[in-house]
Structure formats: C-alpha cells, structure tokens
Design an enzyme around this catalytic site. Structure first.
Site, PDB file in Angstrom:
ATOM      1  N   SER A 108     -54.679 -41.778  84.046  1.00  0.00           N
ATOM      2  CA  SER A 108     -53.562 -42.495  83.438  1.00  0.00           C
ATOM      3  C   SER A 108     -52.238 -41.989  84.024  1.00  0.00           C
ATOM      4  CB  SER A 108     -53.642 -42.307  81.923  1.00  0.00           C
ATOM      5  OG  SER A 108     -52.816 -43.188  81.240  1.00  0.00           O
ATOM      6  N   ASP A 114     -61.254 -51.209  81.059  1.00  0.00           N
ATOM      7  CA  ASP A 114     -59.888 -50.693  80.903  1.00  0.00           C
ATOM      8  C   ASP A 114     -58.896 -51.814  81.201  1.00  0.00           C
ATOM      9  OD1 ASP A 114     -57.471 -49.355  80.957  1.00  0.00           O
ATOM     10  OD2 ASP A 114     -58.140 -47.772  82.312  1.00  0.00           O
ATOM     11  N   HIS A 124     -59.564 -47.842  78.293  1.00  0.00           N
ATOM     12  CA  HIS A 124     -58.808 -46.825  79.021  1.00  0.00           C
ATOM     13  C   HIS A 124     -59.262 -45.404  78.666  1.00  0.00           C
ATOM     14  CE1 HIS A 124     -55.514 -45.183  81.282  1.00  0.00           C
ATOM     15  NE2 HIS A 124     -54.928 -44.662  80.232  1.00  0.00           N
TER      16      HIS A 124
END
Lengths: 401, 401
Positions: free
Chosen positions: B176, B344, B377
C-alpha cells in the site's frame, strides 16, 4: 399502435399535490401512524375503467416530482444523478427526477397511462416523516417518528390509491429503493398489480451495502448538531455529518471508471499541488464537497436516517419467505421486468439474476435485462434511452394480450 | 542454501527505539523540518559489509513495530487487518503488523537480512508528526505541521539510515503506502537500492481512491472537536469523525464478497429486526463500530489527515516524469517485484500492471505476480503464505547472482 415511432413530448408544468389519509397506517413495528399526509403528482389521464395506472416509486433522495417542470423551481433538484446537472443546465433544475422516462411517447407513456408518483412515508418532501409536526404534541416527530419499513411505505401507497379510488395498478415501477417497493407491492398485494418494473434493485441489499448505509447514518448521528434527532427549531442541523453521508452515498452510486473518466487525477486550482490539508486539491474533491453542500440544503437528515434504515431492513426472503426468496415470491401474480446495469456495484446484476431465477423456478413470467453501461448505480437515472425500448416492449406485450 | 525448507521462527520480544536526526529534512513544500525524531525497530544482524539491509515501510495506520512481540503490549495492535484479531486472539495484541512476513525463515528472513522498520514522517507512533512538540513554540505542531509527501517520508528514511551508517539497501519493501515508498526509493535514490518489493500498491491512486480519502479527511475536519487541528490538550479530540473515517477506510480495504462471507446479513442481537435507528442491528454494523472505537484509541487524527493527503498526492509520473510513468522510472536501477491481489479494488492489479509494463518497456528487470485471493486490499497483511515463496524466490535469485 406502434409505440416506438411516436415523438417524445414533455409533461409541461406540474405542481405537487397533497392528500390527507383518513385512517391510520399500521406499521410493521406494531405502531400506528395517524394523520398521514401524502405528497403526489400525476401525469396523463385516468381511464374511465381506471385500469391504466402506473405507480412510480422513488429512491432514497427522490420525491413526488418525477416528471415535468416544477412551477416553482426547488433550491436544488432531486434530479442529481451523475452528470444530470451537466446535461440539464440551469433550466433543468426544476425537471422531475425521471423526466426522461415519463411523458408522451416515453417509457412510461402518459398518452396511454395515468402515472402517479408519491413521496414515500418517512420522507421530507410533503409526505409525513420525521420533520412533520406530530399533532399529538404540536412538535416535529424527530426521533420519535416510528421506524418504518419498505412494506410500510407500500401500505401508505395502497391507502393513498384507495383514497383516489384506484384499486388495481397496471404497473408499479421504480429504481433502487423504488424497485424494492415494486417488489413489495407484488408480494403484499398480488391480486392488485398487473406488472412490476424493477430497475437497479435487489431483494435484499448485500453486506457491503449495509456497511455503506451504516457509515452514512453514523456520520449523521455522530454530528453533535444532530442533537439526538431533536434539531428542529434549534437553529442548528447536522449538515456536517449529512454532507459526509452524501459523499459516501454519491461515490457508491457511481463506478470507479466513471470517476476516472470524468475527473481523473486532475487538480482543481493550480498546475501543481499546493501542499494543503484543508483545501480541496483534486477536482473530484471539489465535486464531492459541492454534492454535499447542495444535498444538505434540500434533504432532512432524520428522513435520511429513516429511509436508509428501511432499505437496509428490506429482505423479501426474511420478511415473506422464512429465509427463502422463492417462497417469498410464491404468490406473485404480476409479470416482472428486471433491468440491471453492468457497472452497478451497489445494486449489482446478481441480485436481479436471483430474483429472475426464483420467479422462473416458480413458473412465473419474468424478463431480466442486463444493460452494459459505465455509470454505476446512477445508470437508472441516466440510461433512459436504453431502458425505454425494454420497458415499452414489456408493457406493449401486456396491452396486446 | 535451501531457503524454502527452513522452519519459521519468531523474532521474540522487541522494543521500539528512537533516533534524533542531526540535520533538518528539506521538504517538497519548500519548508524544512528540524529536530526530527525517528522511531524504529530492527530484526536480525547487520552484516560486517552492511549489505544485507531490508527497509520495510508501513502503510497508513502502521508503525515501526513490524515484527515480533512488543514488550509492553499496546492498547490496540496495528495488526488490524481483516480477521487478524480473530486469528491472533488476545495473545496476538502485541504482534508486529507484518510478523507473518518478517523473522527466521520467513519471507524477509532475519537469519540472512537485517530488517529495519521506521515509523513514517508525520506519524503518531514515535516519529515526528503533527502531535509532536514543536521546539520553536513548546506546543504540538497540530495543523502547523508542514504538509509532507511520500518523497519527504523517503528522505527521512534516507537520513535515518545515514545516521545508522547504512548506505545501501538490499531491499525496500512495503504494501500500500509502503509500496509507494519503495517505488519512491527506487526513483529518488537509484544507486542505493538493489531491489524493491511493491505489494498491493500503485504509482498513483485512482480517482475513486482519492474520493474515499477525501471523505475520510472531511469527516475528521468537520468534527467540531477537531478544532481546526488544535485539539491537543483541550480534553477533546475528533473521535466521532475519526471513527467514520476509519469505517470508510475499513470497508475499502475489504472486498464485498469477503464482507458477505464473514457477516452476510446476519442480525446481531435478535432473531428479527428491532426497528431501531440508533442501535446497530446487523453484525456488520457492530463490527464497523468496533473498528472505529479501537482505532481512535491508537491513532492521531492529524496524523491521519497528513498521511492520507500524502498518499493521495503521490504520483510518480507527475512528480518525476512530467506526466509519463515511463520517464519517471527511467533511472531506476533496482530489480522490482510487484504483487497484487485479484479482489483489491482500492489498489487494483491494473496499477501494478502499468508499472510492470513501463519497466519492461525500459528493459528493466521486473516480476509481476497476481494472487487470486478474496480479502481485498487487506490481503497484503493476510496472505502471508502465498506471498512468502514469491518474495523468497525473488530475493534468492539476487543472492545467487
């Protein structure tokens, strides 16, 4: 008659009307609501046989002004689908939220049908809701308003139509929460509905949809200006929380690719980033603030809470089938048209497929159409041109039979 | 050495350490930050040649405690991926957020590597950020803290490693926002990074991601207890707005199907609906409230604003390539491993594909893996077993060469 060749016309100017129901509405919660007023509009002419009535049901933030131009343009139109403002320009501010679908020669053809749209129970646009004065206390209901369900909304519509002397409905139609009402009509009053048109809707919102709605409600209720729901007359209302609720809702109504196409990562005010926390920087950030600001001017926060709760509660299988969707639909007599949109992730096509499968298993007439379109859930407000032939064909087959 | 057969071990107990940087950090905004303190942890042993260093970079709500058990268990762990609490139970509260990936025999093998993790600039877990006392005023920076970028975070990491006497990095890795830092390292310090591991990340967040982050920040800033950012020492802080921000974030970190699998539409407290607006009703509603309540106890709202802003600003093509991603990556010397997850939707696989395509066009070594996994995610925190062989293989090829 050749439905498809007629030129489309406009309803012209319309004014919302109001009707006070005589009896109380008995609610799912066990409570009763007395002195219910219903705001409504009608388009077209009721046939002498009273057999040409279409009830159009609106979604969370809609109202009774579904078509034509309002005589007095509201501060902000409920016609707030993605891009609707761009298309309509200033002159469109007073247009009904489904004006592209209702009118002479349109999907719901007012040359043939008498179209009725009511503001739903719990709303804030003329029908009794949390902001209405409770005659028992002389003050607005606020959080003392009873929690209502989609079934209660439909009971109110039934009582309203009774008062108008209308027993049968040729069609009940709606998108999103409006589609839930159409489904509920077919289940609750099977003998009184010929056809339902269920667009971008579901028999039960999926858990992520529950989550988004819960977040929106939390945002309102955590705003200190909500004051436990008793904000009327205090000079303060939960605009901050309502704004965030609207932003959340708005993003869920759109698709990711639609946001990318419309805004990309373009900056709003400068060629380069300005290193700011408090100011909007990207175009999409400004757009969301604008959506929030215009929404809080036209919608009551308590109504938002109640209607959001109703649409998350809605669950045909739980309410009518002991957990089985097929059992819930067992007594349906109406023909069903389902339309969903490929990019709608809030009310995804799978939900329509499940309804279609259950009805097919029961041997009931159903048409299920998937429209490939990029705008997400808001497609039901925007993709009029592609919904129109599907709806006209579906309705004309009934007229011919 | 056969990397894949070794049994995995634990780091054991670790304590976060602190280091004060001597010089100021020059920021993208043109401002300078003096007296910067960096919180960090290290795992494994630095080789005499100082050539076995892995820098692990954390995401929005992470901290320096990436692996092992904290000596004093924090109030709430940063290991808050979907289901992490379920798996770890009470004993896992002090485990680092990437403990499954860092340790003897794990993906980032502390028998081979010296792994370093710092709390990022602007954070609230020991590194200088908005809640830090500004030595110039004797009060917390609050909203006067300069707006920082991912590049500024990386500059701080560079200065920190200088202070440790570490010049080259064998690997920079992160998921991320951590992956953004890894990319920024490869671009900003091309001669000093051998490999980067970029997981569930992007070269620029897509517009819907900008929207979710904007909504989260709005929710915080609209909370009156935010007080323009000057809430420290007032006895009030914007927990209400932060809670909503966390709920929004949390839903975007998960996939819709994962929410359906975990919660469905199950009611929390009763067999049937209770007709309540203010109380949670569905399990997913209670879960979100719990996420919000535990997050506000462990994270500073201003840090959330600053870090969220930094990750929305991040845009390799704009910052380094005049709009071209390929041009931005022109000087990269590091080998690149990209991992993304099919479900995601916040950091979708397409972003990794774009990075891979640009690097391939430039003739640079890149591996791009898509893992088919359902958790959204948060997979980067959860799918350790499937990431581990990809990372170990990627790193072992370098060791062998």
């Amino acid at each position: 008659m050749n439905n498809t060749m007629k030129p489309m016309g406009s309803i012209g100017f319309v004014e919302t009307q109001y009707l006070d129901l005589h009896g109380p509405i008995r609610l799912d919660s066990g409570r009763e609501l007395r002195d219910v007023r219903v705001a409504y509009e009608t388009y077209g002419t009721l046939s002498p046989e009273r057999d040409n009535v279409i009830l159009v049901c609106h979604a969370l933030s809609g109202n009774a002004h579904a078509a034509g131009s309002a005589k007095t343009a509201p501060e902000a139109s409920a016609r707030d689908g993605f891009g609707a403002e761009d298309r309509d320009g200033a002159q469109g501010k007073g247009l009904g939220w489904w004006d592209g679908m209702i009118g002479p020669g349109k999907a719901f053809d007012t040359d043939q049908y008498f179209v009725v749209c009511t503001n739903l129970l719990g709303g804030c646009n003329g029908t009794t809701g949390p902001s209405t004065i409770d005659s028992a206390t002389g003050r607005p209901y606020g959080p003392d308003f009873p929690v209502v369900t989609v079934a209660d909304m439909v009971r109110t519509e039934r009582a309203f139509l009774d008062a108008l002397g209308i027993e049968r409905l040729a069609v009940v139609a709606g998108g999103s929460l409006g589609g839930m009402q159409a489904l509920e009509w077919a289940v609750q009053y099977p003998g009184q509905v010929d056809s339902i048109v269920v667009i971008a809707s579901t028999h039960a919102l999926h858990p992520q949809g529950l989550a988004w709605n819960a977040i929106a409600r939390e945002s309102i209720m955590r705003d200190p200006d909500w004051q436990g729901g008793h904000y009327y007359g205090t000079g303060r209302k939960p605009d901050a929380g309502m704004g965030v609720a609207r932003m959340v809702g708005h993003v869920t109504y759109l698709s990711g690719p639609a946001l990318t196409d419309k805004f990309g990562r373009r900056l709003q005010f400068a060629d380069d980033i300005r290193h700011t926390i408090v100011e909007p920087e990207f175009e999409v950030e400004s757009y969301l603030r604008h959506q929030a600001d215009s929404f809080v001017k036209r919608f009551d926060a308590n109504s938002y809470l109640y209607i959001s709760r109703a649409l998350t509660y809605f669950d045909l299988a739980r309410e009518h089938g002991g957990g089985s969707l097929e059992k819930a639909l067992e007594n349906v007599k109406a023909r069903t048209l389902l339309i969903s949109f490929s990019s709608d992730w809030l009310y995804p096509p799978e939900a329509s497929d499940e309804i279609a499968a259950a009805l097919t298993n029961l041997g009931k007439p159903v048409e299920n159409h998937l429209i490939d379109a990029p705008y997400g859930h808001d497609c039901f407000l925007l993709e009029e041109a592609r919904q129109t032939p599907l709806i006209r064909d579906f309705l004309s087959r009934k007229m011919a039979s």
